[in-house]
Enzyme design. Structure first.
Site, PDB file in Angstrom:
ATOM      1  N   CYS A 107       0.833  -1.202   0.000  1.00 58.01           N
ATOM      2  CA  CYS A 107       0.000   0.000   0.000  1.00 58.01           C
ATOM      3  C   CYS A 107       0.866   1.249   0.000  1.00 58.01           C
ATOM      4  CB  CYS A 107      -0.916  -0.015   1.232  1.00 58.01           C
ATOM      5  SG  CYS A 107      -1.900   1.472   1.386  1.00 58.01           S
ATOM      6  N   CYS A 160      -0.495   4.139   2.095  1.00 51.88           N
ATOM      7  CA  CYS A 160      -0.276   4.050   3.536  1.00 51.88           C
ATOM      8  C   CYS A 160       1.185   4.333   3.896  1.00 51.88           C
ATOM      9  CB  CYS A 160      -0.605   2.651   4.064  1.00 51.88           C
ATOM     10  SG  CYS A 160      -2.035   1.880   3.318  1.00 51.88           S
ATOM     11  N   ASP A 161       2.115   3.840   3.099  1.00 56.03           N
ATOM     12  CA  ASP A 161       3.510   3.798   3.540  1.00 56.03           C
ATOM     13  C   ASP A 161       4.470   4.740   2.829  1.00 56.03           C
ATOM     14  OD1 ASP A 161       2.764   1.887   5.350  1.00 56.03           O
ATOM     15  OD2 ASP A 161       3.199   0.202   4.026  1.00 56.03           O
TER      16      ASP A 161
END
Ligand code: NAP
Length: 309
Positions: free
Chosen positions: A136, A139-140
């Site tokens: 992801c 997200c990261d």
């Protein structure tokens, strides 16, 4: 005693489930919407949604999920958090078993359990997940400021998220197993024009190595030549697997990949059971068609329920 039987249960809260919830709530159907985590499904893994009609400037995945949820709730969506672990669809009244030991029954069921990122299955991937291996970028990506990251895959997700990663990383190397991307042309053009993205073609990742975090990505090209790429992170964005663990796959006549075939009205092989969104067996997995299928499923279920009574 809490109610345990509903005319309609909608299982899963991505765009398909939230749209089904909106339609069911607005039609004042006796319904229950079940989601096991955060509402929004895979849109929460998407940085920016640029192709959902009605948002000419685009919208973040998070904001779109919130809007879809708020929209359904405006019509009094009846929702609960719960993890359905198995179900019995062999009788006209369908039975869903929850992880907490409870069970629920319904006359019609819409399965919107979606899909999740597919892993590569190479050495080092599992061990380094969360320590540099990610599924992801949304997200990261912020963890990789001024670093070098690899993205594996050639579809819309890989190409779009590679571009997102360039907002943080100094260098993004996209590795694809062929010499041509699968992604939509406009995404390809943007990626080719982005000076921070380079491409390694005709190559597969064979191993991810590192002690406390990712240090090396081992590659093999289609001529069998091996090489090592020094990277700080590896984003595996190579498609999706169905979230079908709770489904009776044989009765639903799941395809070889475990996705659920339906007709155009989203009817599955089991009467009164519908499938919408990424869990459906289909070629095109877009937010717009997931939402459309959620709406279709409720209308089909409503007809089924009318004919039952
Ligand atoms: P996808 O379209 O299935 O593409 C997967 C990519 O990963 C392909 O390029 C494939 O290579 C490669 N791949 C698959 N298995 C691999 C393996 N074991 N090793 C190396 N490479 C592998 O998946 P996606 O990009 O995740 O997209 C999923 C769905 O969401 C699609 O329907 C997509 O259109 C949709 N989506 C749409 C948008 C958008 O409209 N903006 C954004 C994101 C996702 P090959 O090309 O050689 O098969």
């Amino acid at each position: 005693m809490a109610k345990t039987h509903y005319k309609l249960i909608i299982l899963g809260g991505g765009p398909a489930g939230l749209t089904a919830g909106l339609y069911a709530a607005r039609a004042r159907m006796d319904h229950l919407f079940i989601e096991k985590g955060a509402e929004g499904g895979q849109i929460l893994l998407t940085d920016w949604v640029d192709n959902y009609p009605g948002f000419p400037e685009g919208i973040s995945g998070f904001d779109l999920a919130e809007k879809m949820s708020a929209h359904a709730k405006r019509f009094d969506l009846n929702s609960m958090f719960g993890n359905v672990i198995s179900m019995d669809l062999s009788e006209p009244v369908k039975r869903l078993e929850l992880e907490d030991g409870g069970s629920l029954t319904c006359n019609a069921l819409i399965i919107c359990t979606g899909a999740r990122p597919r892993p590569l299955g190479i050495p080092g991937e599992k061990e380094l997940t969360g320590k540099g291996v990610s599924y992801c970028a949304t997200c990261d990506a912020p963890f990789y400021r001024n670093m070098h990251v690899a993205v594996i895959g050639g579809g819309n997700t890989a190409v779009q998220e590679a571009a997102h990663l360039t907002k943080f990383a100094d260098k993004v190397t996209l590795i694809h197993r062929r010499d041509e991307l699968r992604a939509t042309k406009i995404l390809q053009e943007n990626a080719f024009d982005n000076p921070k993205i380079n491409f390694i073609w005709n190559s597969n990742a064979t191993k991810i190595q590192g002690t406390d975090g990712v240090e090396e990505l081992h590659l093999r090209n289609n001529d069998g030549e091996e090489s090592i790429l020094k990277v700080d992170g590896v984003f595996v964005l190579i498609g999706v697997l169905p979230n079908n663990e709770m489904l009776p796959l044989e009765s639903l006549k799941a395809d070889d990949g475990g996705f659920i075939p339906t007709d155009l009205e989203t009817r599955t092989a089991v009467a009164g059971v519908y499938a919408a969104g990424d869990i459906r067996s289909k070629e095109v997995r877009q937010i717009i068609n997931a939402a459309g299928e959620g709406a279709t499923a409720v209308l089909a279920a409503e007809n089924y329920l009318i004919n039952l009574s």
